[in-house]
Motif scaffolding. Sequence first.
Motif, PDB file in Angstrom:
ATOM      1  N   UNK A 147      87.562  67.244  21.540  1.00 38.38           N
ATOM      2  CA  UNK A 147      87.644  68.097  20.352  1.00 38.38           C
ATOM      3  C   UNK A 147      86.431  67.970  19.434  1.00 38.38           C
ATOM      4  N   UNK A 148      85.882  66.755  19.320  1.00 38.26           N
ATOM      5  CA  UNK A 148      84.833  66.514  18.315  1.00 38.26           C
ATOM      6  C   UNK A 148      83.566  65.877  18.870  1.00 38.26           C
ATOM      7  N   UNK A 149      83.533  65.604  20.173  1.00 39.06           N
ATOM      8  CA  UNK A 149      82.362  64.980  20.777  1.00 39.06           C
ATOM      9  C   UNK A 149      82.634  63.534  21.134  1.00 39.06           C
ATOM     10  N   UNK A 150      82.286  63.149  22.358  1.00 36.55           N
ATOM     11  CA  UNK A 150      82.576  61.793  22.830  1.00 36.55           C
ATOM     12  C   UNK A 150      81.837  60.731  22.019  1.00 36.55           C
ATOM     13  N   UNK A 151      80.594  61.017  21.627  1.00 38.07           N
ATOM     14  CA  UNK A 151      79.845  60.056  20.821  1.00 38.07           C
ATOM     15  C   UNK A 151      80.494  59.819  19.476  1.00 38.07           C
ATOM     16  N   UNK A 152      80.991  60.886  18.868  1.00 35.70           N
ATOM     17  CA  UNK A 152      81.661  60.753  17.578  1.00 35.70           C
ATOM     18  C   UNK A 152      82.958  59.955  17.730  1.00 35.70           C
ATOM     19  N   UNK A 153      83.729  60.241  18.785  1.00 34.68           N
ATOM     20  CA  UNK A 153      84.964  59.478  19.014  1.00 34.68           C
ATOM     21  C   UNK A 153      84.667  57.998  19.217  1.00 34.68           C
ATOM     22  N   UNK A 154      83.588  57.688  19.928  1.00 35.34           N
ATOM     23  CA  UNK A 154      83.197  56.288  20.134  1.00 35.34           C
ATOM     24  C   UNK A 154      82.844  55.615  18.816  1.00 35.34           C
ATOM     25  N   UNK A 155      82.139  56.341  17.942  1.00 34.64           N
ATOM     26  CA  UNK A 155      81.782  55.769  16.638  1.00 34.64           C
ATOM     27  C   UNK A 155      83.021  55.532  15.788  1.00 34.64           C
ATOM     28  N   UNK A 156      83.982  56.451  15.861  1.00 32.60           N
ATOM     29  CA  UNK A 156      85.228  56.249  15.112  1.00 32.60           C
ATOM     30  C   UNK A 156      85.943  54.989  15.597  1.00 32.60           C
TER      31      UNK A 156
ATOM     32  N   UNK B 127      80.347  45.227  14.871  1.00 30.55           N
ATOM     33  CA  UNK B 127      79.701  46.065  15.872  1.00 30.55           C
ATOM     34  C   UNK B 127      78.670  46.980  15.222  1.00 30.55           C
ATOM     35  N   UNK B 128      77.616  47.285  15.950  1.00 36.31           N
ATOM     36  CA  UNK B 128      76.714  48.350  15.549  1.00 36.31           C
ATOM     37  C   UNK B 128      77.395  49.666  15.879  1.00 36.31           C
ATOM     38  N   UNK B 129      77.577  50.511  14.887  1.00 37.34           N
ATOM     39  CA  UNK B 129      78.282  51.781  15.097  1.00 37.34           C
ATOM     40  C   UNK B 129      77.258  52.788  15.625  1.00 37.34           C
ATOM     41  N   UNK B 130      77.097  52.780  16.948  1.00 36.26           N
ATOM     42  CA  UNK B 130      76.075  53.611  17.585  1.00 36.26           C
ATOM     43  C   UNK B 130      76.638  54.605  18.602  1.00 36.26           C
ATOM     44  N   UNK B 131      77.958  54.600  18.777  1.00 36.71           N
ATOM     45  CA  UNK B 131      78.551  55.518  19.741  1.00 36.71           C
ATOM     46  C   UNK B 131      78.368  55.106  21.183  1.00 36.71           C
ATOM     47  N   UNK B 132      77.809  53.923  21.414  1.00 39.42           N
ATOM     48  CA  UNK B 132      77.613  53.416  22.778  1.00 39.42           C
ATOM     49  C   UNK B 132      78.705  52.399  23.069  1.00 39.42           C
ATOM     50  N   UNK B 133      79.670  52.809  23.874  1.00 38.98           N
ATOM     51  CA  UNK B 133      80.839  51.960  24.115  1.00 38.98           C
ATOM     52  C   UNK B 133      80.543  51.020  25.284  1.00 38.98           C
ATOM     53  N   UNK B 134      80.109  49.821  24.943  1.00 43.41           N
ATOM     54  CA  UNK B 134      79.746  48.847  25.961  1.00 43.41           C
ATOM     55  C   UNK B 134      80.600  47.601  25.900  1.00 43.41           C
TER      56      UNK B 134
END
Length: 203
Positions: free
Chosen positions: A100-109, A127-134
């Motif tokens: 709905x809103x973008x995978x990167x945005x969901x990861x940052x949330x 965590x660094x809020x970078x949208x990179x789910x590692x």
Amino acid sequence: MSDKAKIWGSTLAAAAAIVGALFAVEGGFVNDPKDPGGATNHGITEKVARDHGYKGPMEQLPKSVAVDIYTQDYINEPGFNRVIAISPAVGHKLVDAGVNAGAGRASRWFQEALNQLNRGGQDYPMLTVDGQLGPRTLAAYQALERKRGRAKACEMVLKLVDVQQGAHYMRLGMPTFVVGWVDHRLGNVPLARCAETVAGGGQ
């Protein structure tokens, strides 16, 4: 069958169920001139479909193509499959929000929620809020589970992701769509599902 193979198979089944839920929410073909996404079918925009090589009319986009796109772009690529393996409910929320809103945005949330729940870094590192789910993001969520319990960790993350998603809608300036988004995308993963595991059992 090994335990690892069972978990992998159960994760695939959970991901398939999430895709099925997406189809139910997104519906079929729409082309609302007020929607910047343009022509959309099964929740897949024309741009995304073309980027994946689909050349036919959007009205005829096969479900099988949509399944492949959802699996690649909104489950595997952002790493939400790894979240599904830990918590199907949180994984479902992230996939749905990502569509709905973008995978990167969901990861940052997700990352922001985890930072807000760690008591200023006392329970696990910020965590660094970078949208990179590692690995660090997954480790933070597992640390939250250990600290708060499996179901409670899930419940709190779902609530905070919903808060951020709702605030996002309010900032968009697209009042035509807000009612539908709030009705279908917020609170759409019941807190009762937080007890689920990929094997379908309880805690």
